[in-house]
Design a protein around this motif. Structure first.
Motif, PDB file in Angstrom:
ATOM      1  N   ARG A   1      83.139   7.740  57.704  1.00 25.97           N
ATOM      2  CA  ARG A   1      83.109   8.696  56.580  1.00 25.97           C
ATOM      3  C   ARG A   1      83.809   7.985  55.432  1.00 25.97           C
ATOM      4  NH1 ARG A   1      82.476  14.041  56.254  1.00 25.97           N
ATOM      5  NH2 ARG A   1      82.181  14.281  58.475  1.00 25.97           N
ATOM      6  N   HIS A   2      83.434   8.354  54.218  1.00 25.81           N
ATOM      7  CA  HIS A   2      84.044   7.692  53.276  1.00 25.81           C
ATOM      8  C   HIS A   2      85.438   8.431  52.943  1.00 25.81           C
ATOM      9  CE1 HIS A   2      80.364   5.681  52.216  1.00 25.81           C
ATOM     10  NE2 HIS A   2      79.691   6.675  52.035  1.00 25.81           N
ATOM     11  N   PRO A   3      86.247   7.542  52.689  1.00 24.38           N
ATOM     12  CA  PRO A   3      87.941   8.017  52.261  1.00 24.38           C
ATOM     13  C   PRO A   3      87.665   9.202  51.362  1.00 24.38           C
ATOM     14  CG  PRO A   3      87.654   5.562  52.135  1.00 24.38           C
ATOM     15  CD  PRO A   3      86.305   6.240  52.230  1.00 24.38           C
TER      16      PRO A   3
ATOM     17  N   THR B   1      86.761  12.261  52.357  1.00 24.34           N
ATOM     18  CA  THR B   1      86.234  13.621  52.840  1.00 24.34           C
ATOM     19  C   THR B   1      87.233  14.415  53.689  1.00 24.34           C
ATOM     20  OG1 THR B   1      84.083  12.141  52.828  1.00 24.34           O
ATOM     21  CG2 THR B   1      84.092  14.275  54.144  1.00 24.34           C
TER      22      THR B   1
ATOM     23  N   SER C   1      89.848   9.634  57.510  1.00 25.73           N
ATOM     24  CA  SER C   1      89.939  10.652  56.715  1.00 25.73           C
ATOM     25  C   SER C   1      91.024  11.171  56.331  1.00 25.73           C
ATOM     26  CB  SER C   1      88.725  11.511  56.974  1.00 25.73           C
ATOM     27  OG  SER C   1      87.650  10.877  57.033  1.00 25.73           O
TER      28      SER C   1
END
Length: 726
Positions: free
Chosen positions: A16-18, A20, A216
């Motif tokens: 997951r992209h930072p 989120t 995250s």
């Protein structure tokens, strides 16, 4: 126009992209799907035998999991009692029950519950007492309870809220969670554990970063610590003490396998005397000790690979499913099979309810194939990724209303719910009698117990199939329910002595048959209806285009209570007349309407007012044309002395009278013998011809002599035609 009452509506990446905001990885979703039609032998069904005392009951033995994503506890309890237990679901998966952060303002995103702040059980799904009552209710129904648990982390370090749903005190800045309690010593830190400043995961193939840095921004627990392990095991054992039978472990990839094995070793045996079932969230994409296979020693893993494979097949050519499971998947014993879950439906990487019939078909295939431990996902409708489940202004989830359009109750969809028992009956049987057309239609059996045909194309498929089943008449459970007395509330399929059946599978649809008991060999659809009911045949004349199918719903439970999901599928065997025979309460008034569903699942209601009708004390027929409500009730009384084995039927020149078909002729009731009777609804001002026929036990047809009878329906009724055999 819809009826007076509205029907209901349905129902992320590892790296997951930072930024989120939630407590897990994410993944992808499958579009598309397949339709299975299944039929259960229409013999008597045995009800589940369950004791009433909490936890004194026994599990029903099934393995299918209903994943009721973020349903509140009273709603889960009710679903176990009313649906999951009776339909044969083995377990229910429920949301994380611990207290979690409440982020101020609307919409109280669904991912709040994946940011724990304490291990007490007052959450946005309900109180601790309600949780205990839910587990007891599910156990009483024979359904195990698997709880989602968040052990990898607590709340997000980037969250400023100090509010929670259960009132626990915490500070993300100080890494202080007083209810557990945890302090900063209980979390991984930079640089002692995580090599990256800011605690971010920069290399998703580096085990240290994945398992000791923050996913995250979520504060990562120091699971190497005996103190942390002790507290987490105590939390899980508290749940086991309340009757929880297993756990879905959120973000399991981010917990070192040895650390989790230590926690697992401390867990008690469940109240039903078994080790807890473990289902780990391990997103694919990394190799070595971060691959899903590296976690198998601790339990099963969620089937992202399974869902990805289904998506690619259903958006391509489902004939390729012939080799499904032969390679490329986790071992069946470790595969948590699924079509979608709450992460993947939101990132579009798998199929979801938004894919309409493909989603339904894929779920039915999963249940039919028998690979892995299948999970049927029921969540809530959403427009945006972070949307809250239906909740009050404080974020507490409200009761699930499957007719509101806000919830997606996939577990209740007729074909899916009935396929659960099909799946249970077929357990241990191998795939056999495979057939495909090289494209998007397939069929197969599970040994000699169950058979299914799936049509993922835009055109109907008619084929004589080898089913592997014993000779008899079977109920199509995709389109009809089996009553407690064993009668079929939908279409049936006849299997001959060679195990063959000629079946038409509509586009985007399926047909499935199975034998729990000896298959019936008589006139199963109409003989006899359950006590207090009559068989009502609905004939609807409607021209459609490829991909469209006609369904029936109405104002009483037998007609789905206006639900489009529970609507009764009509057969197109006499197209453009669509037909279904349904057992309805005798002498009962009701309203009904027809709907059309296309391949995408779009529903179109016929226009005009609701149809109104009343059943009599004997079987009847309603003849309708799309959008027209002008009907006249006509009673046909035919006096004929017969010999044992003979029955009198009616056929004629209009669809309501089966278009001169002897196979579809209307059977008359001998209640007033020697007068044989049938009451039908026929469009007003219609002229037609008709005749009576005899059928004996061997199926021999004898027509009455003389010219055809003729009649013109008046503008209003009722009308009785008194005839004598000639």
């Amino acid at each position: 126009m819809s009826p007076v009452l509205r029907p209901r509506s349905a129902d992320a990446v590892e790296q997951r992209h930072p930024g989120t905001p939630r407590g897990r990885g994410s993944r992808r979703l499958l579009p598309g799907g397949l339709l299975l039609a299944s039929a259960l032998a229409a013999g008597a069904l045995l009800p589940l035998s369950l004791q009433s005392a909490a936890h004194a009951s026994s599990p029903n033995g099934g393995d299918v999991i209903a994943n009721l994503f973020e349903w509140n506890w009273p709603s889960v309890a009710q679903e176990c009692t009313d649906v999951l237990g009776p339909k044969g679901y083995g377990a229910v998966q429920v949301a994380p029950p611990e207290d979690s952060i409440r982020i101020g303002g609307a919409p109280h995103a669904w991912w709040d519950v994946y940011q724990p702040v304490g291990y007490d059980l007052n959450s946005r799904m309900g109180t601790e007492a309600q949780f205990k009552d839910m587990v007891t209710a599910c156990h009483t129904a024979g359904v195990k309870v698997y709880s989602d648990v968040v052990l990898n982390h607590m709340a997000g370090a980037d969250q400023s809220s100090t509010d929670s749903y259960g009132g626990d005190t915490f500070s993300t800045g100080a890494q202080s969670y007083s209810q557990v309690p945890y302090s900063s010593a209980d979390f991984h830190q930079y640089p002692a554990n995580c090599p990256n400043s800011g605690m971010a995961i920069n290399d998703w193939n580096n085990q240290t970063q994945v398992q000791e840095c923050d996913l995250s921004n979520l504060e990562d627990l120091y699971s190497e610590s005996d103190d942390v392990r002790t507290k987490e095991a105590a939390y899980l054992n508290k749940l086991i003490g309340y009757g929880v039978d297993g756990f879905r472990v959120d973000a399991a990839k981010h917990i070192n396998q040895n650390d989790f094995a230590n926690i697992e070793s401390r867990l008690n045996t469940t109240l039903w005397g078994q080790r807890p079932y473990i289902l780990q969230e391990v997103f694919p994409g990394s190799g070595g000790n971060l691959a899903p296979s590296a976690f198998e020693a601790n339990g099963s893993v969620i089937g992202f690979d399974y869902a990805d494979t289904l998506k690619s097949q259903f958006q391509g050519n489902i004939a390729g499913l012939k080799t499904f499971g032969s390679s490329g998947l986790e071992p069946s014993a470790k595969e948590g099979a699924m079509v979608t879950n709450h992460d993947t439906e939101r990132d579009g990487s798998t199929l979801s309810y938004k894919n309409g019939s493909q989603y339904t078909l894929a779920t039915e295939f999963m249940l039919a194939r028998g690979y892995g431990t299948p999970s049927v996902y029921s969540g809530f409708a959403f427009a945006n990724r972070d949307d809250s489940p239906p909740a009050d202004s404080s974020g507490f989830v409200t009761r699930t209303d499957c007719g509101s359009g806000a919830w997606v109750c996939t577990d209740r969809v007729r074909g899916i719910a009935n396929m659960v028992d099909w799946h249970n009956a077929a357990a241990g049987q191998s795939v056999a009698n495979w057939w495909d057309n090289g494209n998007n239609a397939i069929a197969f059996s599970r040994g000699s117990t169950a058979w299914i045909a799936l049509n993922n194309s835009g055109a109907a498929v008619t084929q004589t199939f080898s089913t592997g089943l014993a000779a008899g008449t079977y109920c199509d459970i995709i389109h009809g329910d089996i009553s407690s007395s064993g009668t079929c509330g939908g279409p049936t399929v006849t299997v001959d002595a060679a195990g063959k059946a000629t079946v038409t599978v509509n586009p985007g649809d399926s047909v499935a048959l199975y034998a729990r008991t000896a298959p019936c060999t008589t006139d199963c659809p109409t003989s006899p209806p359950p006590s207090g009911t009559v068989n009502e045949t609905f004939n609807e004349t409607k021209t459609t285009v490829p991909g469209q199918n006609v369904y029936l719903t109405g104002s009483i439970p037998a007609l789905g209570n206006w639900s489009t999901d529970a609507a009764i599928a009509l057969s197109s065997a006499s197209y453009p007349v669509w037909r279904a025979t349904v057992a309805l309460p005798a002498n009962t008034s009701f309203e009904y309407k027809y709907i059309v569903k296309d391949a995408a699942g779009t529903v179109t209601w016929e226009s005009g007012a609701n149809h109104t009708a009343r059943t009599g004390s004997t079987d009847g027929t309603l003849n309708d044309t799309w959008g027209s409500t002008g009907q006249v009730t006509v009673t046909f009384d035919e006096t004929k002395t017969t010999v044992p084995g003979q029955n009198v039927y009616l056929t004629g020149s209009i669809p309501a009278l089966a278009n001169w078909s002897t196979d579809a002729a209307i059977k008359l009731s001998p209640t007033a013998y020697p007068t044989w009777t049938a009451t039908l609804n026929i469009p007003a001002n219609t002229s037609f011809e008709y005749k009576y026929i005899l059928k004996d036990a061997a199926g021999t047809v004898t027509w009455e002599s003389g010219s055809n009878r003729t009649f013109t329906i008046p503008a209003s009724g009722p009308v009785t035609l008194n005839d004598t055999w000639k």
